[in-house]
Scaffold this active site. Structure first.
Site, PDB file in Angstrom:
ATOM      1  N   HIS A 143       4.534  14.118   3.884  1.00  0.00           N
ATOM      2  CA  HIS A 143       3.299  14.412   3.994  1.00  0.00           C
ATOM      3  C   HIS A 143       2.747  14.154   4.931  1.00  0.00           C
ATOM      4  O   HIS A 143       2.484  12.888   5.191  1.00  0.00           O
ATOM      5  CB  HIS A 143       1.865  13.910   2.387  1.00  0.00           C
ATOM      6  CG  HIS A 143       0.661  15.276   3.295  1.00  0.00           C
ATOM      7  ND1 HIS A 143       0.553  15.985   2.415  1.00  0.00           N
ATOM      8  CD2 HIS A 143      -0.388  15.090   3.394  1.00  0.00           C
ATOM      9  CE1 HIS A 143      -0.342  16.795   2.367  1.00  0.00           C
ATOM     10  NE2 HIS A 143      -1.198  15.715   2.602  1.00  0.00           N
ATOM     11  N   TYR A 203      -5.099  -3.668   1.881  1.00  0.00           N
ATOM     12  CA  TYR A 203      -6.181  -4.773   1.171  1.00  0.00           C
ATOM     13  C   TYR A 203      -5.457  -4.517   0.501  1.00  0.00           C
ATOM     14  O   TYR A 203      -5.472  -4.973  -0.567  1.00  0.00           O
ATOM     15  CB  TYR A 203      -7.508  -5.182   1.684  1.00  0.00           C
ATOM     16  CG  TYR A 203      -7.883  -5.970   3.569  1.00  0.00           C
ATOM     17  CD1 TYR A 203      -7.537  -7.025   3.445  1.00  0.00           C
ATOM     18  CD2 TYR A 203      -9.016  -4.685   4.060  1.00  0.00           C
ATOM     19  CE1 TYR A 203      -7.715  -7.331   4.818  1.00  0.00           C
ATOM     20  CE2 TYR A 203      -9.350  -5.485   5.280  1.00  0.00           C
ATOM     21  CZ  TYR A 203      -8.656  -6.766   5.373  1.00  0.00           C
ATOM     22  OH  TYR A 203      -9.176  -7.550   7.112  1.00  0.00           O
ATOM     23  N   ARG A 238      -2.877  23.171   0.412  1.00  0.00           N
ATOM     24  CA  ARG A 238      -3.912  22.025   0.833  1.00  0.00           C
ATOM     25  C   ARG A 238      -4.663  21.852  -0.247  1.00  0.00           C
ATOM     26  O   ARG A 238      -5.464  20.883  -1.008  1.00  0.00           O
ATOM     27  CB  ARG A 238      -4.000  22.259   1.854  1.00  0.00           C
ATOM     28  CG  ARG A 238      -5.118  20.878   2.311  1.00  0.00           C
ATOM     29  CD  ARG A 238      -5.948  21.491   4.291  1.00  0.00           C
ATOM     30  NE  ARG A 238      -5.091  21.712   4.753  1.00  0.00           N
ATOM     31  CZ  ARG A 238      -4.829  21.549   5.846  1.00  0.00           C
ATOM     32  NH1 ARG A 238      -5.941  22.084   6.612  1.00  0.00           N
ATOM     33  NH2 ARG A 238      -4.125  21.490   7.133  1.00  0.00           N
TER      34      ARG A 238
END
Length: 768
Positions: A84, A128, A38
């Site tokens: 993931h 968007y 991570r």
């Protein structure tokens, strides 16, 4: 022997474990997961798992730099579903950061839509925006399909993902990285790719090069937002040598001449990771709090580029002085900490030097080269095998057609045929003779037979022997060169150097956005500028009421002039001062507070409560307000009769909480008088006066002091200093000034009781 007796006794199995062991094991698992999967980047490709998975998912979606865009929601969804298993917003935020050219030196994602800005605004929702890979991302993935790196199972075992990317350039240093793990963190600034590749080429040529030598190629970080690094070169060298350090980064500015002697400062580049909107707010706060009185106004005139306008208070202000103070009081100067804590070989966390990071990248490139070369060898061997079969088929085309046309098992027949002998063309199925086995040296392999059977009929006309032989010879030459490459370490490093030069041509300083953006300069020492140089000196009259409301009237007005106050309030302190003065406020709690005269409210209204500017308790009375005079001394005394001399330079308070100077256990502070003379006069509430030499009082920075006068009942009323030769003066009840020069009657040792005050001494027991 009894078999039953040899069997172990079966009973309940104890599966419990201690709380310490249970928590320790689980926390260790969590810590390792955070460190390796991570927070820390891999030294080889410079990526964390989430970024690597995003790029791999985009490559599977064929989002090449020359192709079309795809909705970000689709990209983050595929990444989450296949590789993931975390929140889609976390994935989208990571992807959006890779597209922000103010955060990443060489963006890996080409975004279309609102992906945030340097003001700190968040990207638009993933539904968007659209994205695709950049050329830099494609360079990181180059050779991925050629078995250049190891693959591992994804989280559910359905698919595989790369454990590291091939990475044709040192992305760790090029784009930097930051992250916080358990017990460790990393923070690496971005660098210029051209300089990094130059350093890599030098390291290939001179493997035992020192870190300091590499600084000839990499002078320091190259931030995407530009700026000016003012860290001394020796500090930069030490940071790269140890893997830990910091860089002072300043905004880039210039003076813009407005004509007629006026000017303004224009900031065109701001420090890395500083949000422009918050920087403007901080500068406005600096103006409001008058931390930098030289600055009058700040305006944001930015469009596509950065343009922050700073207006000075007067044209006589020195721009260097003003900017020096702004660097100290705002984010126009920041410190970027360096902590090159990375995963070596994707497993071991280690704080590396600059040379170690570059060496890890070069070793990775050598492994990628070897694996790609081996992969190419296998492909060449397979193609050569097929070509040999095609050549045999071309030489015996009629027999091949007969076998395919008439034989029940063409594949087996092709492999069994003896291609060394002549064959007669069969005119019908009855004439066809099935192969019975031949010379194994000229027999077709299963791969060759399969390739011949899968060949299209229209390819037969192109099966010219010259073309096949030419391709075979070329592949044999390539195979020989690859074998020579794998056998020679020098050839491998030469090949890697050649690849790096090709990458430098694409992303070097001559490419778009490839030139160095961050410059270097020496930090001019910020001199301590006196307040008088920063504030325009103007006369004022300070007025403080009995209830503690303070204001500054413009100009030096008549001190006897009648002023307006709130109902029930009246004048307490009124004196002339300058806007450059610092006022010392002495409270009954024994603390001194410092207030700038320039920060006092105007005199049009009733002013503001002084207690809003300083942390003076409500129960503590204001004893006195003085104008600070550097080098002067004050006589301090408490109601108990204790006191001492203190230098004014030692009582300046830097915070609104003030500075404790006179310790008062019971009672309160009573006297604050500027020392002027060689003697001290003290009067008690019992109207007894004592005069003694000033040198009997100690000079201290803080404390309770010594006894000034002894009392049976009550305490001290007032104290003052005077010159013995000139005598002691006071105002009598009639308002006339009376001076007593013969003071032998009241003169005694410090801490004596004293004698009754002379006739005509004020009834309030004060030396007015």
């Amino acid at each position: 022997m009894n078999d039953k007796s040899s069997e172990p006794a079966m009973g309940p199995i104890d599966t419990t474990e201690t709380l310490r062991k249970a928590i320790g094991d689980r926390y260790l698992t969590y810590a390792l997961s955070t460190i390796m999967h991570r927070a820390l980047p891999d030294a080889r490709d410079g990526l964390k798992p989430v970024h690597r998975r995003i790029l791999y998912a985009m490559s599977r979606l064929r989002l090449s730099p020359t192709g079309g865009f795809l909705k970000s929601a689709k990209i983050s969804g595929d990444t989450m579903g296949d590789f993931h298993p975390h929140g889609d917003m976390a994935i989208y935020d990571a992807m959006a950061r890779l597209a922000q050219d103010f955060n990443v030196r060489y963006p890996l994602v080409d975004g279309q839509g609102n992906f945030g800005n340097i003001d700190g605004d968040n990207p638009a929702a993933s539904r968007y925006t659209e994205a695709r890979m950049t050329a830099a991302a494609e360079a990181l993935l180059e050779g991925l399909s050629e078995d250049s790196v190891d693959f591992r199972d994804n989280y559910d075992g359905r698919l595989t993902e790369p454990s590291v990317l091939p990475a044709t350039f040192p992305n760790l240093l090029a784009n930097g990285s930051s992250g916080i793990a358990v017990g460790m963190a990393t923070n690496i600034p971005p660098h210029n790719l051209h300089e990094l590749i130059d350093a890599c080429l030098h390291l290939i040529k001179t493997p035992d090069a020192r870190d300091d030598t590499l600084l000839n190629y990499i002078p320091g970080p190259d931030f995407p937002t530009g700026g000016v690094i003012v860290e001394p070169p020796e500090n930069i060298a030490n940071a790269y040598r140890t893997g830990r350090g910091a860089f002072r980064l300043r905004a880039k500015w210039e003076v813009e001449d407005l004509g007629r002697g006026t000017w303004q400062v224009v900031v065109s580049e701001i420090p890395y990771q500083v949000q422009k909107s918050k920087l403007i707010e901080k500068l406005a706060e600096v103006i409001q709090l008058k931390k930098v009185p030289l600055l009058a106004d700040v305006r944001d005139e930015s469009a596509d580029d950065i343009r922050i306008v700073l207006e000075p208070r007067a044209k006589t202000v020195d721009p260097e002085v003003m900017m020096g103070m702004l660097f100290r009081n705002s984010d126009l100067e920041t410190r970027f900490s360096l902590n090159m804590n990375v995963l070596i070989d994707g497993v071991t966390p280690k704080v590396c030097s600059l040379k170690e990071v570059l060496r890890a990248f070069l070793d990775h490139r050598r492994e990628v080269l070897a694996r790609r070369s081996q992969y190419r060898l296998e492909k060449i061997d397979h193609r050569l095998e097929v070509l040999e079969g095609f050549i045999i088929a071309f030489l015996h085309l009629d027999r091949v057609i007969d076998i395919i046309r008439y034989d029940d098992d063409p594949k087996k027949a092709l492999m069994a045929e003896d291609w060394a002998k002549e064959h007669v063309r069969a005119t019908s199925e009855a004439d066809y003779q099935s192969p019975v086995g031949g010379d194994p040296e000229v027999a077709l392999t299963e791969t060759q037979a399969e390739a011949i059977l899968n060949m299209r009929l229209r390819s037969l006309r192109r099966l010219e022997e010259m073309e096949l032989v030419a391709e075979r010879d070329a592949l044999r030459a390539e195979r020989a060169s690859i074998e020579e490459l794998l056998a020679s370490e020098d050839l491998q490093w030469s090949k890697i150097a050649e690849q790096l030069r090709e990458t430098r041509k694409v992303f070097g300083r001559d490419s778009v956005g490839g030139a160095r953006r961050t410059q270097f300069a020496e930090a001019a020492e910020v001199v301590e500028v006196p307040l008088e140089a920063m504030i325009e000196k103007e006369p004022i009259t300070v007025v403080c009421s009995k209830m503690g409301w303070i204001r500054a009237m413009t100009g030096h007005i008549d001190l006897a002039r009648e002023l307006k106050f709130k109902d029930g309030d009246g004048p307490r302190f009124i004196f002339h001062a300058e806007t450059t003065d610092r006022l010392l406020v002495f409270g009954a709690n024994g603390r001194f507070y410092t207030v700038s005269a320039a920060n006092l409210p105007g005199g049009r209204g009733m002013g503001e409560p002084l207690r809003l500017m300083i942390d003076l308790p409500n129960e503590a009375e204001i004893i006195d307000i003085l104008i600070h005079k550097p080098g002067a001394k004050l006589l301090l005394a408490s109601a108990e009769g204790n006191g001492f001399i203190v230098p004014e330079n030692d009582i300046i308070a830097q915070t609104r909480t003030g500075k404790q100077v006179l310790n008062v256990a019971s009672g309160a502070a009573r006297v604050c008088h500027r020392v002027d003379g060689d003697s001290v006069a003290v009067v008690g509430e019992n109207r007894k006066v004592l005069v003694f030499p000033l040198d009997e009082l100690p000079e201290m920075g803080r404390g309770k002091g010594v006894r000034l006068q002894k009392y049976k009942d009550g305490g001290m009323s007032d104290a003052t200093t005077f010159t013995r030769e000139a005598g002691l003066s006071w105002l009598d009840p009639a308002g006339r000034t009376r001076t007593e020069t013969d003071l032998d009657e009241w003169t005694g040792k410090r801490a004596s009781a004293g004698r009754m005050a002379p006739r005509g001494f004020p009834r309030d027991n004060k030396f007015n």
